[in-house]
Design a protein around this motif. Sequence first.
Motif, PDB file in Angstrom:
ATOM      1  N   GLU A 144       0.814  -1.220   0.000  1.00  0.00           N
ATOM      2  CA  GLU A 144       0.000   0.000   0.000  1.00  0.00           C
ATOM      3  C   GLU A 144       0.847   1.269   0.000  1.00  0.00           C
ATOM      4  N   HIS A 145       2.123   1.141   0.293  1.00  0.00           N
ATOM      5  CA  HIS A 145       3.014   2.299   0.209  1.00  0.00           C
ATOM      6  C   HIS A 145       3.934   2.226  -1.006  1.00  0.00           C
ATOM      7  N   ASN A 146       3.704   1.229  -1.844  1.00  0.00           N
ATOM      8  CA  ASN A 146       4.495   1.074  -3.061  1.00  0.00           C
ATOM      9  C   ASN A 146       3.826   1.857  -4.183  1.00  0.00           C
ATOM     10  N   ARG A 147       4.471   2.926  -4.636  1.00  0.00           N
ATOM     11  CA  ARG A 147       3.852   3.834  -5.612  1.00  0.00           C
ATOM     12  C   ARG A 147       3.973   3.361  -7.054  1.00  0.00           C
ATOM     13  N   GLY A 148       4.658   2.246  -7.276  1.00  0.00           N
ATOM     14  CA  GLY A 148       4.821   1.797  -8.650  1.00  0.00           C
ATOM     15  C   GLY A 148       5.895   2.593  -9.370  1.00  0.00           C
ATOM     16  N   LEU A 149       5.985   2.413 -10.691  1.00  0.00           N
ATOM     17  CA  LEU A 149       7.056   3.021 -11.471  1.00  0.00           C
ATOM     18  C   LEU A 149       6.705   4.428 -11.935  1.00  0.00           C
ATOM     19  N   GLU A 150       7.630   5.360 -11.662  1.00  0.00           N
ATOM     20  CA  GLU A 150       7.515   6.731 -12.163  1.00  0.00           C
ATOM     21  C   GLU A 150       8.628   6.955 -13.189  1.00  0.00           C
ATOM     22  N   ARG A 151       8.325   7.684 -14.258  1.00  0.00           N
ATOM     23  CA  ARG A 151       9.322   7.937 -15.307  1.00  0.00           C
ATOM     24  C   ARG A 151       9.431   9.431 -15.571  1.00  0.00           C
ATOM     25  N   TYR A 152      10.678   9.925 -15.584  1.00  0.00           N
ATOM     26  CA  TYR A 152      10.924  11.342 -15.837  1.00  0.00           C
ATOM     27  C   TYR A 152      12.137  11.513 -16.752  1.00  0.00           C
ATOM     28  N   VAL A 153      12.144  12.609 -17.468  1.00  0.00           N
ATOM     29  CA  VAL A 153      13.378  13.105 -18.085  1.00  0.00           C
ATOM     30  C   VAL A 153      13.805  14.320 -17.258  1.00  0.00           C
ATOM     31  N   PHE A 154      15.115  14.537 -17.141  1.00  0.00           N
ATOM     32  CA  PHE A 154      15.593  15.633 -16.296  1.00  0.00           C
ATOM     33  C   PHE A 154      16.674  16.414 -17.036  1.00  0.00           C
ATOM     34  N   GLU A 155      16.852  17.680 -16.629  1.00  0.00           N
ATOM     35  CA  GLU A 155      17.798  18.569 -17.304  1.00  0.00           C
ATOM     36  C   GLU A 155      19.189  18.500 -16.702  1.00  0.00           C
ATOM     37  N   LYS A 156      19.284  18.511 -15.367  1.00  0.00           N
ATOM     38  CA  LYS A 156      20.588  18.466 -14.714  1.00  0.00           C
ATOM     39  C   LYS A 156      20.431  17.851 -13.328  1.00  0.00           C
ATOM     40  N   PHE A 157      21.550  17.614 -12.649  1.00  0.00           N
ATOM     41  CA  PHE A 157      21.512  16.982 -11.329  1.00  0.00           C
ATOM     42  C   PHE A 157      22.661  17.491 -10.479  1.00  0.00           C
ATOM     43  N   LYS A 158      22.557  17.232  -9.178  1.00  0.00           N
ATOM     44  CA  LYS A 158      23.632  17.513  -8.229  1.00  0.00           C
ATOM     45  C   LYS A 158      23.745  16.325  -7.289  1.00  0.00           C
ATOM     46  N   GLU A 159      24.974  15.963  -6.945  1.00  0.00           N
ATOM     47  CA  GLU A 159      25.199  14.842  -6.032  1.00  0.00           C
ATOM     48  C   GLU A 159      25.743  15.336  -4.708  1.00  0.00           C
ATOM     49  N   THR A 160      25.189  14.823  -3.604  1.00  0.00           N
ATOM     50  CA  THR A 160      25.736  15.054  -2.275  1.00  0.00           C
ATOM     51  C   THR A 160      26.254  13.718  -1.739  1.00  0.00           C
ATOM     52  N   LYS A 161      26.696  13.701  -0.510  1.00  0.00           N
ATOM     53  CA  LYS A 161      27.250  12.482   0.063  1.00  0.00           C
ATOM     54  C   LYS A 161      26.234  11.342   0.057  1.00  0.00           C
ATOM     55  N   ASP A 162      24.986  11.645   0.369  1.00  0.00           N
ATOM     56  CA  ASP A 162      23.984  10.599   0.545  1.00  0.00           C
ATOM     57  C   ASP A 162      22.795  10.693  -0.406  1.00  0.00           C
ATOM     58  N   SER A 163      22.772  11.690  -1.295  1.00  0.00           N
ATOM     59  CA  SER A 163      21.592  11.902  -2.128  1.00  0.00           C
ATOM     60  C   SER A 163      21.954  12.340  -3.539  1.00  0.00           C
ATOM     61  N   LEU A 164      20.965  12.235  -4.429  1.00  0.00           N
ATOM     62  CA  LEU A 164      21.017  12.837  -5.751  1.00  0.00           C
ATOM     63  C   LEU A 164      19.816  13.770  -5.880  1.00  0.00           C
ATOM     64  N   ILE A 165      20.072  14.956  -6.433  1.00  0.00           N
ATOM     65  CA  ILE A 165      18.999  15.935  -6.621  1.00  0.00           C
ATOM     66  C   ILE A 165      18.881  16.226  -8.111  1.00  0.00           C
ATOM     67  N   PHE A 166      17.698  16.023  -8.662  1.00  0.00           N
ATOM     68  CA  PHE A 166      17.453  16.236 -10.091  1.00  0.00           C
ATOM     69  C   PHE A 166      16.613  17.498 -10.275  1.00  0.00           C
ATOM     70  N   TYR A 167      16.853  18.188 -11.389  1.00  0.00           N
ATOM     71  CA  TYR A 167      16.189  19.468 -11.633  1.00  0.00           C
ATOM     72  C   TYR A 167      15.467  19.472 -12.981  1.00  0.00           C
ATOM     73  N   ASN A 168      14.348  20.195 -12.975  1.00  0.00           N
ATOM     74  CA  ASN A 168      13.559  20.412 -14.197  1.00  0.00           C
ATOM     75  C   ASN A 168      13.160  19.075 -14.834  1.00  0.00           C
ATOM     76  N   LEU A 169      12.269  18.376 -14.154  1.00  0.00           N
ATOM     77  CA  LEU A 169      11.868  17.041 -14.582  1.00  0.00           C
ATOM     78  C   LEU A 169      10.483  17.080 -15.236  1.00  0.00           C
ATOM     79  N   ASP A 170      10.309  16.251 -16.244  1.00  0.00           N
ATOM     80  CA  ASP A 170       9.016  16.115 -16.905  1.00  0.00           C
ATOM     81  C   ASP A 170       8.666  14.643 -17.033  1.00  0.00           C
ATOM     82  N   ASP A 171       7.425  14.336 -16.708  1.00  0.00           N
ATOM     83  CA  ASP A 171       6.910  12.987 -16.913  1.00  0.00           C
ATOM     84  C   ASP A 171       6.341  12.931 -18.324  1.00  0.00           C
TER      85      ASP A 171
END
Length: 247
Positions: A144-171
Amino acid sequence: MNNPRKINFKIFNLILSLLILYSCNFGKTEWSIDQLYRQKIDGTSKVIYYFSAWGGRDSNPRGFIILDSTKQFQVEIENILPIYQLSQIPNKTNIEGITHDCYGTCGELYYNSKPVFRPMKVDISSENGFKLKTRIYQYKGYSEHNRGLERYVFEKFKETKDSLIFYNLDDVESMNGIHLDTLKVKKGSVYLLFNKKNNIKKINVDNVTLNFKTNSIEEIRHIALTPKNEIKNKELSERGIFRELLK
């Protein structure tokens, strides 16, 4: 002139060698590996693999295996970790993951059962020199907490020690045309797929969010991210990231 006894002895040795070779391989399953990813573990010579393979009678083992980085990967069913997904970045001493079991919610019982989101059980074991913590959830609470598959294209990203941050995404597949300014995902279960030039063609992410205090499941997301622009392999670190070994 050849000695018949020597010839017979050579033939006997040849047949014996073939029988030994056959007996050593008898019963071994020949696996066809269709998915194979590897992630280095900080501070250790060990690596963790995620794989999927096909064998006799349509068996399809898949999951995580820990090996020393000097060893070649082999399908060893007995060494598959008892987890379905990683919930943290593996480190030199600990690995954490989640799985699910029925607990009376499989099949027809699913619709009449009450979901439980806290772990039903926590197993702690030793796996190849690591402490493995496995949180086992009720199947309905998990699903019930499994959202299934999401698909996006993204313009750019940034990486930190523990995360990835994506910017300007479109489904691009949704009829609603969802747009996101940013999307932050945890590292740990990040999978890089490459094209023939060894550039990143897709990033798949399995993100598990657990409540900090209760360890209840808050969200499970499976996200496929395709870059709009070229991203080279070396632009992403090795920490918490699996890299595809099959292309």
